[in-house]
Design a protein around this motif. Sequence first.
Motif, PDB file in Angstrom:
ATOM      1  N   LEU A 306      51.382  29.677  62.072  1.00 15.74           N
ATOM      2  CA  LEU A 306      50.201  29.718  62.627  1.00 15.74           C
ATOM      3  C   LEU A 306      49.339  30.845  61.499  1.00 15.74           C
ATOM      4  O   LEU A 306      48.186  30.495  61.250  1.00 15.74           O
ATOM      5  N   ASP A 307      50.062  31.799  61.170  1.00 19.83           N
ATOM      6  CA  ASP A 307      49.464  32.616  59.950  1.00 19.83           C
ATOM      7  C   ASP A 307      49.163  31.705  58.812  1.00 19.83           C
ATOM      8  O   ASP A 307      48.310  32.114  58.338  1.00 19.83           O
ATOM      9  N   ILE A 308      50.044  30.925  58.532  1.00 20.28           N
ATOM     10  CA  ILE A 308      49.917  30.005  57.259  1.00 20.28           C
ATOM     11  C   ILE A 308      48.851  28.955  57.393  1.00 20.28           C
ATOM     12  O   ILE A 308      47.825  29.012  56.493  1.00 20.28           O
ATOM     13  N   ILE A 309      48.452  28.653  58.448  1.00 22.47           N
ATOM     14  CA  ILE A 309      47.402  27.705  59.007  1.00 22.47           C
ATOM     15  C   ILE A 309      46.077  28.519  58.848  1.00 22.47           C
ATOM     16  O   ILE A 309      45.035  28.065  58.069  1.00 22.47           O
ATOM     17  N   LEU A 310      46.161  29.709  59.438  1.00 27.94           N
ATOM     18  CA  LEU A 310      44.705  30.827  59.334  1.00 27.94           C
ATOM     19  C   LEU A 310      44.652  30.998  58.147  1.00 27.94           C
ATOM     20  O   LEU A 310      43.406  30.986  57.681  1.00 27.94           O
ATOM     21  N   TYR A 311      45.448  31.288  57.146  1.00 28.81           N
ATOM     22  CA  TYR A 311      45.368  31.575  55.811  1.00 28.81           C
ATOM     23  C   TYR A 311      44.597  30.716  55.005  1.00 28.81           C
ATOM     24  O   TYR A 311      43.815  30.720  54.463  1.00 28.81           O
ATOM     25  N   GLN A 312      45.192  29.432  55.341  1.00 31.02           N
ATOM     26  CA  GLN A 312      44.735  28.295  54.302  1.00 31.02           C
ATOM     27  C   GLN A 312      43.229  28.051  55.137  1.00 31.02           C
ATOM     28  O   GLN A 312      42.437  27.373  54.100  1.00 31.02           O
ATOM     29  N   THR A 313      42.911  28.160  56.445  1.00 28.08           N
ATOM     30  CA  THR A 313      41.737  27.871  57.005  1.00 28.08           C
ATOM     31  C   THR A 313      40.737  28.894  56.482  1.00 28.08           C
ATOM     32  O   THR A 313      39.664  28.704  56.027  1.00 28.08           O
ATOM     33  N   ASP A 314      41.080  30.224  56.144  1.00 26.49           N
ATOM     34  CA  ASP A 314      40.212  31.273  55.587  1.00 26.49           C
ATOM     35  C   ASP A 314      39.733  30.684  53.788  1.00 26.49           C
ATOM     36  O   ASP A 314      38.746  30.971  53.738  1.00 26.49           O
ATOM     37  N   LYS A 315      40.933  30.389  53.323  1.00 25.26           N
ATOM     38  CA  LYS A 315      40.697  29.785  52.108  1.00 25.26           C
ATOM     39  C   LYS A 315      39.314  28.875  51.919  1.00 25.26           C
ATOM     40  O   LYS A 315      38.582  28.662  51.279  1.00 25.26           O
ATOM     41  N   LEU A 316      39.696  27.791  52.925  1.00 29.28           N
ATOM     42  CA  LEU A 316      38.737  26.902  52.989  1.00 29.28           C
ATOM     43  C   LEU A 316      37.190  27.409  53.490  1.00 29.28           C
ATOM     44  O   LEU A 316      36.255  26.803  52.962  1.00 29.28           O
ATOM     45  N   ASN A 317      37.221  28.205  54.275  1.00 26.92           N
ATOM     46  CA  ASN A 317      35.864  28.946  54.785  1.00 26.92           C
ATOM     47  C   ASN A 317      35.259  29.457  53.524  1.00 26.92           C
ATOM     48  O   ASN A 317      34.103  29.479  53.231  1.00 26.92           O
ATOM     49  N   THR A 318      36.403  30.326  52.716  1.00 27.60           N
ATOM     50  CA  THR A 318      35.828  31.052  51.637  1.00 27.60           C
ATOM     51  C   THR A 318      35.266  30.058  50.641  1.00 27.60           C
ATOM     52  O   THR A 318      34.155  30.238  50.015  1.00 27.60           O
ATOM     53  N   LEU A 319      35.862  28.970  50.361  1.00 28.27           N
ATOM     54  CA  LEU A 319      35.478  28.115  49.167  1.00 28.27           C
ATOM     55  C   LEU A 319      34.117  27.494  49.690  1.00 28.27           C
ATOM     56  O   LEU A 319      33.130  26.996  48.934  1.00 28.27           O
ATOM     57  N   ALA A 320      33.969  26.971  50.988  1.00 29.74           N
ATOM     58  CA  ALA A 320      32.952  26.358  51.518  1.00 29.74           C
ATOM     59  C   ALA A 320      31.587  27.532  51.439  1.00 29.74           C
ATOM     60  O   ALA A 320      30.520  26.859  50.896  1.00 29.74           O
ATOM     61  N   ASP A 321      31.924  28.561  51.497  1.00 26.92           N
ATOM     62  CA  ASP A 321      30.769  29.665  51.540  1.00 26.92           C
ATOM     63  C   ASP A 321      30.355  29.878  49.906  1.00 26.92           C
ATOM     64  O   ASP A 321      29.159  29.752  49.576  1.00 26.92           O
ATOM     65  N   GLU A 322      31.111  29.772  48.822  1.00 24.04           N
ATOM     66  CA  GLU A 322      30.972  29.646  47.707  1.00 24.04           C
ATOM     67  C   GLU A 322      30.201  28.365  47.262  1.00 24.04           C
ATOM     68  O   GLU A 322      29.175  28.435  46.522  1.00 24.04           O
ATOM     69  N   ILE A 323      30.615  27.322  47.798  1.00 25.75           N
ATOM     70  CA  ILE A 323      29.674  26.104  47.535  1.00 25.75           C
ATOM     71  C   ILE A 323      28.287  26.235  47.859  1.00 25.75           C
ATOM     72  O   ILE A 323      27.127  26.135  47.342  1.00 25.75           O
ATOM     73  N   LEU A 324      28.322  26.483  49.254  1.00 29.15           N
ATOM     74  CA  LEU A 324      26.994  26.511  49.807  1.00 29.15           C
ATOM     75  C   LEU A 324      25.923  27.659  49.128  1.00 29.15           C
ATOM     76  O   LEU A 324      24.912  27.479  49.064  1.00 29.15           O
ATOM     77  N   SER A 325      26.532  28.783  48.659  1.00 26.87           N
ATOM     78  CA  SER A 325      25.775  29.731  47.965  1.00 26.87           C
ATOM     79  C   SER A 325      25.791  29.461  46.557  1.00 26.87           C
ATOM     80  O   SER A 325      25.016  30.302  45.730  1.00 26.87           O
ATOM     81  N   GLY A 326      25.904  28.199  46.034  1.00 27.69           N
ATOM     82  CA  GLY A 326      25.753  27.977  44.429  1.00 27.69           C
ATOM     83  C   GLY A 326      26.576  28.834  43.634  1.00 27.69           C
ATOM     84  O   GLY A 326      26.274  28.496  42.358  1.00 27.69           O
ATOM     85  N   ALA A 327      27.787  29.025  44.178  1.00 28.16           N
ATOM     86  CA  ALA A 327      28.794  29.611  42.992  1.00 28.16           C
ATOM     87  C   ALA A 327      29.353  28.320  42.116  1.00 28.16           C
ATOM     88  O   ALA A 327      29.354  27.068  42.539  1.00 28.16           O
ATOM     89  N   ARG A 328      29.416  28.437  40.872  1.00 27.14           N
ATOM     90  CA  ARG A 328      29.913  27.785  40.007  1.00 27.14           C
ATOM     91  C   ARG A 328      31.134  28.109  39.358  1.00 27.14           C
ATOM     92  O   ARG A 328      31.613  29.530  39.342  1.00 27.14           O
ATOM     93  N   LEU A 329      32.328  27.529  38.716  1.00 25.88           N
ATOM     94  CA  LEU A 329      33.231  27.891  38.099  1.00 25.88           C
ATOM     95  C   LEU A 329      32.937  28.734  36.727  1.00 25.88           C
ATOM     96  O   LEU A 329      32.008  28.489  36.159  1.00 25.88           O
ATOM     97  N   GLY A 330      33.571  29.890  36.647  1.00 21.58           N
ATOM     98  CA  GLY A 330      33.523  30.829  35.434  1.00 21.58           C
ATOM     99  C   GLY A 330      32.496  32.065  35.774  1.00 21.58           C
ATOM    100  O   GLY A 330      32.319  32.107  37.009  1.00 21.58           O
ATOM    101  N   ALA A 331      32.859  33.068  35.027  1.00 19.26           N
ATOM    102  CA  ALA A 331      32.364  34.082  35.306  1.00 19.26           C
ATOM    103  C   ALA A 331      31.042  34.260  35.458  1.00 19.26           C
ATOM    104  O   ALA A 331      30.166  33.554  34.796  1.00 19.26           O
ATOM    105  N   GLY A 332      30.371  35.328  36.162  1.00 13.47           N
ATOM    106  CA  GLY A 332      28.918  35.289  36.263  1.00 13.47           C
ATOM    107  C   GLY A 332      28.421  34.739  37.800  1.00 13.47           C
ATOM    108  O   GLY A 332      27.428  35.092  38.131  1.00 13.47           O
ATOM    109  N   ALA A 333      29.115  33.908  38.257  1.00 15.44           N
ATOM    110  CA  ALA A 333      28.893  33.209  39.665  1.00 15.44           C
ATOM    111  C   ALA A 333      29.333  34.242  40.596  1.00 15.44           C
ATOM    112  O   ALA A 333      29.104  34.049  41.943  1.00 15.44           O
TER     113      ALA A 333
END
Length: 416
Positions: A306-333
Amino acid sequence: MPVKRNILLVFILMLISVSGITALQFYYSYTNYKVEKNTFQKEIDEAFTEAVDSAFSEHQQRVVRLFKSWISDPGYIAITTKWDSVNKATVFNLKEVKSKTGNIQVSMSIDSYVKRSDSITPEARTAIIGHLTKHVAADLKKGVVWYFTQGLGDRLGEAYYNIPIARNILDSEFKKALGKRTITAPFKIVEAKHYNGEKYNTITIDVGVKTGTGPKLKAYFINADVFLLERLRWVIGGSVLLLLITLACFWYTARVLLSQQKLNVLKDDFISNMTHEIHTPLASIAVTAQALRQFSHSPEEEQSYLDIILYQTDKLNTLADEILSGARLGAGAESKETVDIKHLIEDAVQGLGTEALRIEYNPRGVINMEVYKNHLARALNNLLDNALKYSDSESKVVISCTLTAKQLYISVTDRG
């Protein structure tokens, strides 16, 4: 490929357009140069003709001044008067003092002097000298030398016909005539037979008082092309400016097109990377969920899954937040933050679930560094995921860290 072909086609069309504009500007400048050259030739011919006429006029005035000095000299011409009672007029008599041969005297009355003078007076002398001087000036303009007496006629003819036009006067008058036409190019006046074939030269004019007796002169110009280019400086400058603006627009457009092409590549890379970033935690969640459903586990193991599932879910949430906030690959975002590299690597290993057993990592104390945490974590996850995926299931994947004075090296080694 179609996009690249379209960009190449646009570049070719732009290059053709710029080349056409450049050719038109060169043609326009050359045409203006030819027109200016013809105008220059016409102006210098007119100026030289005007200068010769002015020099002739100055020559005539000089001869008139000489004549006036001769008849004003009592040692050369004796002037006497007497009253003509029949015609009621003062008669002037001019006689050469030293000459003994030929017609040495002449008598006349003048309409401009109506007073009675039985003897010469200053007023009468001034009147006769002025009358004769005016008469000679009018005759010289017609090219006629009047013989009042033999000596005066000979002197007048010698001064008018045999004394050449002063070259310095001709130079001065030519410079004035050119100045009226705003021509400042240096020139030389030479006899036509000594002309050395310069590109820009005037018509040839016989400057003898009697036709065919004087030298044939012409003027030629030194470095006239430089003067013509100076006259056309605004036209040439405008053409150069237009070409520079055109080239600048071409460069800017090319830069924008290339930037758009790079943005398209970045967009494709972004989509590919995001697909991979999303797929990895989803696959981990799916494998862990299947393991929970298909097999019986102790409460501790279930909690770990369950910890693994929660950890990967947190990763997905973090990734979704970055996409929604306009983050791009590379330094500066993302802003940098200080993290413990040891914990960052351990979190990445823990998120691999059962595959973490194949990871060999021996941390060497605390390593705190200022990094882009999310980007570094994703890069590390990708490396570990690929290492596990493309290596033997029995082999180990080794993580090592090397810290230098300025850089941290993290290596992932597999036996794939």
